[in-house]
Design a protein around this motif. Structure first.
Motif, PDB file in Angstrom:
ATOM      1  N   ASN A  28       6.338   1.816   2.823  1.00  0.00           N
ATOM      2  CA  ASN A  28       5.881   1.290   4.117  1.00  0.00           C
ATOM      3  C   ASN A  28       6.545   1.932   5.325  1.00  0.00           C
ATOM      4  OD1 ASN A  28       4.426  -0.381   2.476  1.00  0.00           O
ATOM      5  ND2 ASN A  28       5.306  -2.289   3.232  1.00  0.00           N
ATOM      6  N   PHE A  29       7.797   2.337   5.191  1.00  0.00           N
ATOM      7  CA  PHE A  29       8.475   2.963   6.331  1.00  0.00           C
ATOM      8  C   PHE A  29       8.720   4.446   6.102  1.00  0.00           C
ATOM      9  CE2 PHE A  29      12.536   3.557   8.925  1.00  0.00           C
ATOM     10  CZ  PHE A  29      11.819   3.924  10.051  1.00  0.00           C
ATOM     11  N   TYR A  82       8.902  -6.897   3.682  1.00  0.00           N
ATOM     12  CA  TYR A  82       7.582  -6.408   4.108  1.00  0.00           C
ATOM     13  C   TYR A  82       7.449  -6.426   5.623  1.00  0.00           C
ATOM     14  CZ  TYR A  82       2.502  -6.393   4.803  1.00  0.00           C
ATOM     15  OH  TYR A  82       1.233  -6.109   5.239  1.00  0.00           O
ATOM     16  N   ALA A  83       7.752  -7.556   6.246  1.00  0.00           N
ATOM     17  CA  ALA A  83       7.595  -7.681   7.690  1.00  0.00           C
ATOM     18  C   ALA A  83       8.530  -6.741   8.436  1.00  0.00           C
ATOM     19  CB  ALA A  83       7.849  -9.125   8.120  1.00  0.00           C
ATOM     20  N   ALA A  84       9.748  -6.556   7.919  1.00  0.00           N
ATOM     21  CA  ALA A  84      10.691  -5.653   8.575  1.00  0.00           C
ATOM     22  C   ALA A  84      10.197  -4.212   8.548  1.00  0.00           C
ATOM     23  CB  ALA A  84      12.064  -5.763   7.921  1.00  0.00           C
ATOM     24  N   THR A  85       9.572  -3.813   7.437  1.00  0.00           N
ATOM     25  CA  THR A  85       9.046  -2.436   7.380  1.00  0.00           C
ATOM     26  C   THR A  85       7.881  -2.263   8.346  1.00  0.00           C
ATOM     27  OG1 THR A  85       7.512  -2.925   5.538  1.00  0.00           O
ATOM     28  CG2 THR A  85       9.734  -2.156   4.965  1.00  0.00           C
ATOM     29  N   LYS A  86       7.081  -3.309   8.517  1.00  0.00           N
ATOM     30  CA  LYS A  86       5.957  -3.225   9.444  1.00  0.00           C
ATOM     31  C   LYS A  86       6.445  -3.223  10.897  1.00  0.00           C
ATOM     32  CE  LYS A  86       2.683  -2.945   6.428  1.00  0.00           C
ATOM     33  NZ  LYS A  86       1.860  -1.708   6.326  1.00  0.00           N
ATOM     34  N   ALA A  87       7.514  -3.968  11.167  1.00  0.00           N
ATOM     35  CA  ALA A  87       8.108  -3.912  12.502  1.00  0.00           C
ATOM     36  C   ALA A  87       8.665  -2.518  12.773  1.00  0.00           C
ATOM     37  CB  ALA A  87       9.209  -4.963  12.629  1.00  0.00           C
ATOM     38  N   ALA A  88       9.194  -1.886  11.733  1.00  0.00           N
ATOM     39  CA  ALA A  88       9.750  -0.547  11.892  1.00  0.00           C
ATOM     40  C   ALA A  88       8.670   0.469  12.269  1.00  0.00           C
ATOM     41  CB  ALA A  88      10.450  -0.115  10.600  1.00  0.00           C
ATOM     42  N   VAL A  89       7.528   0.420  11.610  1.00  0.00           N
ATOM     43  CA  VAL A  89       6.489   1.406  11.930  1.00  0.00           C
ATOM     44  C   VAL A  89       5.810   1.094  13.257  1.00  0.00           C
ATOM     45  CG1 VAL A  89       6.125   2.084   9.529  1.00  0.00           C
ATOM     46  CG2 VAL A  89       4.728   0.243  10.496  1.00  0.00           C
ATOM     47  N   HIS A  90       5.788  -0.189  13.626  1.00  0.00           N
ATOM     48  CA  HIS A  90       5.295  -0.565  14.949  1.00  0.00           C
ATOM     49  C   HIS A  90       6.185   0.054  16.024  1.00  0.00           C
ATOM     50  CE1 HIS A  90       4.213  -3.022  18.395  1.00  0.00           C
ATOM     51  NE2 HIS A  90       5.412  -3.573  18.413  1.00  0.00           N
ATOM     52  N   ASN A  91       7.493  -0.061  15.848  1.00  0.00           N
ATOM     53  CA  ASN A  91       8.422   0.545  16.799  1.00  0.00           C
ATOM     54  C   ASN A  91       8.311   2.063  16.777  1.00  0.00           C
ATOM     55  OD1 ASN A  91      11.373   1.691  17.406  1.00  0.00           O
ATOM     56  ND2 ASN A  91      11.070  -0.211  18.546  1.00  0.00           N
ATOM     57  N   LEU A  92       8.077   2.625  15.589  1.00  0.00           N
ATOM     58  CA  LEU A  92       7.903   4.072  15.471  1.00  0.00           C
ATOM     59  C   LEU A  92       6.724   4.543  16.311  1.00  0.00           C
ATOM     60  CD1 LEU A  92       8.810   6.693  13.991  1.00  0.00           C
ATOM     61  CD2 LEU A  92       7.141   6.109  12.209  1.00  0.00           C
ATOM     62  N   ALA A  93       5.657   3.763  16.338  1.00  0.00           N
ATOM     63  CA  ALA A  93       4.500   4.133  17.152  1.00  0.00           C
ATOM     64  C   ALA A  93       4.867   4.183  18.628  1.00  0.00           C
ATOM     65  CB  ALA A  93       3.351   3.142  16.920  1.00  0.00           C
ATOM     66  N   HIS A  94       5.659   3.236  19.093  1.00  0.00           N
ATOM     67  CA  HIS A  94       6.138   3.246  20.477  1.00  0.00           C
ATOM     68  C   HIS A  94       6.915   4.525  20.762  1.00  0.00           C
ATOM     69  CE1 HIS A  94       5.587  -0.892  22.179  1.00  0.00           C
ATOM     70  NE2 HIS A  94       5.361  -1.159  20.913  1.00  0.00           N
ATOM     71  N   ASP A 111      -7.151  16.100  13.388  1.00  0.00           N
ATOM     72  CA  ASP A 111      -7.428  15.484  14.685  1.00  0.00           C
ATOM     73  C   ASP A 111      -7.120  14.000  14.696  1.00  0.00           C
ATOM     74  OD1 ASP A 111      -8.751  17.899  15.918  1.00  0.00           O
ATOM     75  OD2 ASP A 111     -10.092  17.560  14.211  1.00  0.00           O
ATOM     76  N   VAL A 112      -7.151  13.371  13.514  1.00  0.00           N
ATOM     77  CA  VAL A 112      -6.908  11.930  13.392  1.00  0.00           C
ATOM     78  C   VAL A 112      -6.050  11.696  12.161  1.00  0.00           C
ATOM     79  CG1 VAL A 112      -7.950   9.661  12.985  1.00  0.00           C
ATOM     80  CG2 VAL A 112      -9.120  11.320  14.466  1.00  0.00           C
ATOM     81  N   LEU A 113      -5.036  10.851  12.323  1.00  0.00           N
ATOM     82  CA  LEU A 113      -4.228  10.413  11.188  1.00  0.00           C
ATOM     83  C   LEU A 113      -4.164   8.893  11.190  1.00  0.00           C
ATOM     84  CD1 LEU A 113      -2.148  10.505   8.888  1.00  0.00           C
ATOM     85  CD2 LEU A 113      -0.381  10.978  10.611  1.00  0.00           C
ATOM     86  N   PHE A 114      -4.617   8.280  10.104  1.00  0.00           N
ATOM     87  CA  PHE A 114      -4.439   6.843   9.901  1.00  0.00           C
ATOM     88  C   PHE A 114      -3.400   6.687   8.803  1.00  0.00           C
ATOM     89  CE2 PHE A 114      -6.420   2.673   8.201  1.00  0.00           C
ATOM     90  CZ  PHE A 114      -5.508   1.912   8.919  1.00  0.00           C
ATOM     91  N   ALA A 115      -2.166   6.381   9.196  1.00  0.00           N
ATOM     92  CA  ALA A 115      -1.066   6.195   8.245  1.00  0.00           C
ATOM     93  C   ALA A 115      -1.166   4.777   7.697  1.00  0.00           C
ATOM     94  CB  ALA A 115       0.272   6.438   8.929  1.00  0.00           C
ATOM     95  N   ASN A 116      -1.871   4.656   6.613  1.00  0.00           N
ATOM     96  CA  ASN A 116      -2.288   3.354   6.100  1.00  0.00           C
ATOM     97  C   ASN A 116      -1.621   2.970   4.787  1.00  0.00           C
ATOM     98  OD1 ASN A 116      -4.303   1.057   5.550  1.00  0.00           O
ATOM     99  ND2 ASN A 116      -4.776   2.473   3.882  1.00  0.00           N
ATOM    100  N   ALA A 117      -1.154   3.940   4.010  1.00  0.00           N
ATOM    101  CA  ALA A 117      -0.610   3.641   2.686  1.00  0.00           C
ATOM    102  C   ALA A 117       0.528   2.633   2.785  1.00  0.00           C
ATOM    103  CB  ALA A 117      -0.114   4.925   2.021  1.00  0.00           C
ATOM    104  N   GLY A 118       0.457   1.589   1.982  1.00  0.00           N
ATOM    105  CA  GLY A 118       1.490   0.570   2.018  1.00  0.00           C
ATOM    106  C   GLY A 118       1.425  -0.322   0.793  1.00  0.00           C
ATOM    107  N   VAL A 119       2.502  -1.044   0.576  1.00  0.00           N
ATOM    108  CA  VAL A 119       2.567  -2.003  -0.518  1.00  0.00           C
ATOM    109  C   VAL A 119       3.044  -3.339   0.042  1.00  0.00           C
ATOM    110  CG1 VAL A 119       2.960  -0.306  -2.331  1.00  0.00           C
ATOM    111  CG2 VAL A 119       4.921  -1.259  -1.097  1.00  0.00           C
ATOM    112  N   ALA A 120       2.712  -4.401  -0.660  1.00  0.00           N
ATOM    113  CA  ALA A 120       3.119  -5.743  -0.228  1.00  0.00           C
ATOM    114  C   ALA A 120       3.836  -6.447  -1.365  1.00  0.00           C
ATOM    115  CB  ALA A 120       1.906  -6.552   0.198  1.00  0.00           C
ATOM    116  N   SER A 121       4.879  -7.172  -1.010  1.00  0.00           N
ATOM    117  CA  SER A 121       5.617  -7.961  -1.973  1.00  0.00           C
ATOM    118  C   SER A 121       6.279  -9.100  -1.217  1.00  0.00           C
ATOM    119  CB  SER A 121       6.674  -7.109  -2.681  1.00  0.00           C
ATOM    120  OG  SER A 121       7.406  -7.871  -3.618  1.00  0.00           O
ATOM    121  N   PHE A 122       6.219 -10.301  -1.773  1.00  0.00           N
ATOM    122  CA  PHE A 122       6.733 -11.463  -1.063  1.00  0.00           C
ATOM    123  C   PHE A 122       7.661 -12.254  -1.975  1.00  0.00           C
ATOM    124  CE2 PHE A 122       2.625 -10.287   0.675  1.00  0.00           C
ATOM    125  CZ  PHE A 122       2.919 -10.191   2.029  1.00  0.00           C
ATOM    126  N   ALA A 123       8.860 -12.512  -1.467  1.00  0.00           N
ATOM    127  CA  ALA A 123       9.854 -13.262  -2.220  1.00  0.00           C
ATOM    128  C   ALA A 123      10.896 -13.800  -1.249  1.00  0.00           C
ATOM    129  CB  ALA A 123      10.530 -12.371  -3.266  1.00  0.00           C
TER     130      ALA A 123
END
Length: 256
Positions: A117-118, A156-168, A88-100
């Motif tokens: 992330n994506f 990292y930010a690009a993958t998060k933008a991708a899943v944000h767009n996926l939600a749309h 009934d509910v899915l929280f797609a939360n699994a992710g990793v972070a890396s900054f360079a």
């Protein structure tokens, strides 16, 4: 928002990456509010520790696996089908972070971040879709970095933008089944991943950028996810809820 012991009664919720941080806090919140919860994680010992912390007995199902591994996702789907027969509910939360800096990102690091992330979010939704009941809610964990540039966060930010767009996109695609799809964009949240990424001095240095004057907590995010997963948000889909204490939208008085 107060807790309700019955808001998710008779609901089954899956939280990927549920062994710590925002995932564990959301699992705890939904469990307290009546749901049966399924949590995933790559590390068996951390998964066992999370189950012990949740103390939910038979209302908690822990399934080890990597969100970027389709065989693991198929095993997860089979385990949920065998125990509950639906979601009934899915929280797609699994992710990793890396900054360079851009110049320092390797192909292997790109693949690792994008894979979890994506790809992981995409195929988690795809593989569990047959289990999702009509009227189900999907919440995707994105990031404030899709709204405001942060040096060193290009992959990292690009993958998060991708899943944000996926939600749309999926809000439109799954609307005929009344499945709502939204994302949350947490700001600076005190999780183990956050502590691994920033030193104590760096953490203290970002606080003045936050209008409310503090770092966020995993429970702050869990409350927002619970709202978007509940009937209280039945007319909300395709949206992103920024949970950042004003980091993106407002300038702190001290900086004005």
């Amino acid at each position: 928002m107060t807790h309700s012991a019955s808001r998710f009664r008779d609901k089954v919720a899956l939280i990927t990456g549920g062994t710590s941080g925002m995932g564990l806090a959301t699992a705890r919140r939904l469990l307290v509010e009546g749901a049966d919860v399924v949590i995933t994680g790559r590390d068996r010992s951390r998964l066992d520790a999370a189950v012990e912390q949740l103390a939910g007995g038979e209302r908690v199902l822990a399934v080890p696996g990597d969100a970027a591994n389709l065989a693991d996702l198929d095993a997860l789907t089979a385990a949920i089908r065998g125990r509950y027969g639906r979601l009934d509910v899915l929280f797609a939360n699994a992710g990793v972070a890396s900054f360079a800096p851009l110049a320092d990102v390797t192909e292997s690091e790109f693949d690792r971040i994008a894979g979890t992330n994506f790809k992981g979010v995409y195929f988690t939704i795809q593989r569990t879709l047959p289990l999702l009941s009509d009227g189900a809610a999907i919440v995707v964990n994105a990031s404030w970095t899709l709204h405001r540039g942060l040096p060193g966060s290009s992959v990292y930010a690009a993958t998060k933008a991708a899943v944000h767009n996926l939600a749309h996109t999926l809000a439109a695609e799954l609307g005929h089944r009344a499945i709502r799809v939204n994302s949350v964009s947490p700001g600076y949240i005190t999780t183990p991943m956050f502590h691994d990424a920033l030193s104590d001095e760096e953490q203290a240095a970002v606080v003045p950028n936050v209008v409310v004057g503090r770092l966020g907590t995993a429970e702050d995010v869990a409350a927002a996810v619970a709202f978007l997963a509940s009937a209280e948000s039945s007319y909300i889909t395709g949206q992103d809820l920024v949970i950042d204490g004003g980091l993106v939208a407002a300038i702190p008085p001290s900086a004005g």
